[in-house]
Design a protein around this motif. Structure first.
Motif, PDB file in Angstrom:
ATOM      1  N   ALA A   7       0.852  -1.196   0.000  1.00 27.17           N
ATOM      2  CA  ALA A   7       0.000   0.000   0.000  1.00 27.17           C
ATOM      3  C   ALA A   7       0.882   1.239   0.000  1.00 27.17           C
ATOM      4  CB  ALA A   7      -0.931  -0.004   1.217  1.00 27.17           C
ATOM      5  N   ARG A   8       1.410   1.580  -1.153  1.00 25.58           N
ATOM      6  CA  ARG A   8       2.270   2.755  -1.213  1.00 25.58           C
ATOM      7  C   ARG A   8       1.426   4.026  -1.254  1.00 25.58           C
ATOM      8  NH1 ARG A   8       3.519   4.881  -6.291  1.00 25.58           N
ATOM      9  NH2 ARG A   8       2.405   3.919  -8.031  1.00 25.58           N
ATOM     10  N   ASN A  18      -5.277   4.511  -1.101  1.00 26.50           N
ATOM     11  CA  ASN A  18      -5.278   3.453  -0.090  1.00 26.50           C
ATOM     12  C   ASN A  18      -5.867   3.884   1.245  1.00 26.50           C
ATOM     13  OD1 ASN A  18      -4.140   1.334  -1.667  1.00 26.50           O
ATOM     14  ND2 ASN A  18      -2.178   2.378  -1.556  1.00 26.50           N
ATOM     15  N   VAL A  28      -7.216   0.415   3.050  1.00 26.62           N
ATOM     16  CA  VAL A  28      -6.168  -0.407   3.668  1.00 26.62           C
ATOM     17  C   VAL A  28      -6.717  -1.126   4.890  1.00 26.62           C
ATOM     18  CG1 VAL A  28      -5.209   1.460   5.099  1.00 26.62           C
ATOM     19  CG2 VAL A  28      -3.747  -0.457   4.386  1.00 26.62           C
ATOM     20  N   THR A  48       4.552  -0.247   3.153  1.00 24.12           N
ATOM     21  CA  THR A  48       4.211   1.098   2.705  1.00 24.12           C
ATOM     22  C   THR A  48       5.387   2.044   2.851  1.00 24.12           C
ATOM     23  OG1 THR A  48       2.576   2.887   2.904  1.00 24.12           O
ATOM     24  CG2 THR A  48       3.344   1.863   4.951  1.00 24.12           C
ATOM     25  N   ASP A  50       4.411   5.329   3.271  1.00 23.16           N
ATOM     26  CA  ASP A  50       3.602   6.475   3.665  1.00 23.16           C
ATOM     27  C   ASP A  50       3.255   6.410   5.146  1.00 23.16           C
ATOM     28  OD1 ASP A  50       1.624   8.719   2.360  1.00 23.16           O
ATOM     29  OD2 ASP A  50       0.669   7.691   4.034  1.00 23.16           O
ATOM     30  N   ILE A  53      -0.586   5.952   5.966  1.00 20.46           N
ATOM     31  CA  ILE A  53      -1.026   4.585   5.706  1.00 20.46           C
ATOM     32  C   ILE A  53      -0.516   3.660   6.802  1.00 20.46           C
ATOM     33  CG2 ILE A  53      -0.783   2.619   4.133  1.00 20.46           C
ATOM     34  CD1 ILE A  53      -0.768   4.608   1.822  1.00 20.46           C
TER      35      ILE A  53
END
Length: 401
Positions: A7-8, A18, A28, A48, A50, A53
């Motif tokens: 989940a970038r 996401n 997510v 990830t 991020d 996230i």
């Protein structure tokens, strides 16, 4: 059995994809919950780059592996992210993975059955790899090799011979939701398909991948129907013992009107008043909690006949003390917020809830997210989650609205 959810943060087709809520739950988080609830999956990790996230993933129940920039760009493969996450997770926890799952949160309607299906295809069915598929009897067409759209030809059929649906063997569409691989074979070939590949059929009505903004809109429209079988998608009266509400940005649109004498006014929504009255009449304690020292907050609380704590620097400490005084388990409290000063309360309660126009970080950490912005009936929507049809049938207008 390790489930890895790539989940970038750099989606270009749907920015912030996401963390986008579908059915009140960030994408997510929907993927994490399906993995956590699986009877086969033992560990869940989100890969990830991020921070927001990562926070949302931890809140939903996953661990996080931070992905290096080298495998976080537009050309990075999911396989590379899974191998990196598997290596990092094994090194940290000191075990060897037997089966690894690749789970994609861009499939919003992924289910526990999907997880258990691909997992058991390997552990019990003897497959080396498995994927979720949906049966189709559709006729596929392709343009002529020279691009002439006026000369299309059938891919999986003879256009001169059109058998009935019941006379055709089904074909299977890869859903993109869940894959499972024997970990040692996956490391060797670095690809998700090798050896014997099992097809795990899933409900075709749940098949949707979010790649474009229109996909997200369609998912949000379908969520009330598709999620109807999920008991935990949104809180009900059985989950909640009390509701605590921020004021600015949740019961208002976060706009303040100031006249020449410095007097401030805000606009509230009558539907929110109805929702709060219904919660109160259902026997649920309701509290307004605000950092603002403003007469309008106290005036609104008096109108709604609910207690208020305002001018509070540390809302989380005030909320903790209130729960103790009311003999409430914070895990059975729903708290509604919209900005970063609500995150302390989010960590304390069992049902942190964000309004639709909340800060992205707040929505990412929320367990549920309204479809309605603050100040436009978001509290009324939350009351409908909790009270269900009983609120929808309410016809009286409470004077406290």
């Amino acid at each position: 059995m390790l489930a890895v959810i790539p989940a970038r943060g750099g989606s270009k087709g749907v920015p912030g994809k996401n963390l986008a809520p579908v059915g009140g739950i960030p994408l997510v988080a929907r993927a994490v919950r399906a993995c956590v609830e699986s009877v086969h999956v033992t560990d869940v990790v989100v890969s990830t780059d991020d921070h927001s996230i990562a926070q949302a993933a931890r809140t939903a129940g996953a661990e996080v592996v931070l992905r290096p920039a080298a495998i976080a760009g537009d050309t990075a493969t999911s396989e590379a992210a899974v191998i990196h996450a598997m290596d990092e997770y094994e090194a940290t926890h000191g075990f060897t993975t037997d089966v690894v799952l690749l789970v994609q949160c861009t499939s919003p309607f992924i289910t526990v059955a999907d997880m258990d299906g691909v997992a058991s295809a390997i552990t019990e069915g003897g497959a080396d790899t498995a994927l979720t598929v949906a049966a189709t009897h559709g006729f596929l067409w392709r343009e002529a090799p020279d691009g002439d759209v006026a000369d299309g030809y059938g891919v999986n059929h003879d256009k001169a011979n059109r058998p009935r649906r019941q006379d055709r063997e089904p074909e299977y569409l890869e859903t993109g939701a869940a894959y499972a691989m024997r970990a040692d074979g996956f490391r060797d070939v670095r690809h998700r398909f090798f050896g014997r590949t099992a097809l795990v059929r899933t409900d075709p009505h749940r098949v949707l991948e979010i790649d474009e903004p229109d996909d997200l809109s369609r998912a949000r429209a379908l969520a009330p129907l598709v999620d109807a079988t999920r008991a935990d998608a949104l809180p009900t009266r059985d989950d909640i013992d009390a509701v605590v509400l921020d004021f600015d940005g949740t019961q208002t649109d976060d706009t303040v009107h100031v006249d020449s004498d410095g007097h401030e006014t805000v606009i509230v929504h009558r539907g929110d008043g109805l929702g709060i009255a219904a919660l109160r009449d259902a026997g649920l304690p309701v509290l307004i909690l605000s950092t603002e020292t403003n007469p309008v907050v106290a005036a609104r609380a008096r109108k709604l006949r609910v207690p208020v704590l305002h001018g509070i620097d540390r809302k989380d400490l005030a909320l903790k003390q209130w729960c103790e005084e009311q003999n409430l388990d914070p895990q059975r409290v729903l708290y509604v917020g919209n900005d970063v000063n609500d995150l302390g309360c989010f960590e304390l309660v069992g049902w942190p809830t964000a309004v639709a126009n909340a800060h992205d970080i707040v929505k990412g950490l929320a367990r549920s997210v309204t479809a309605t912005p603050g100040g436009h009936g978001a509290i009324r929507e939350i009351a409908a989650w909790i009270l269900g049809p009983s609120l929808s049938r309410t016809s009286r207008r409470d004077p406290s609205q």
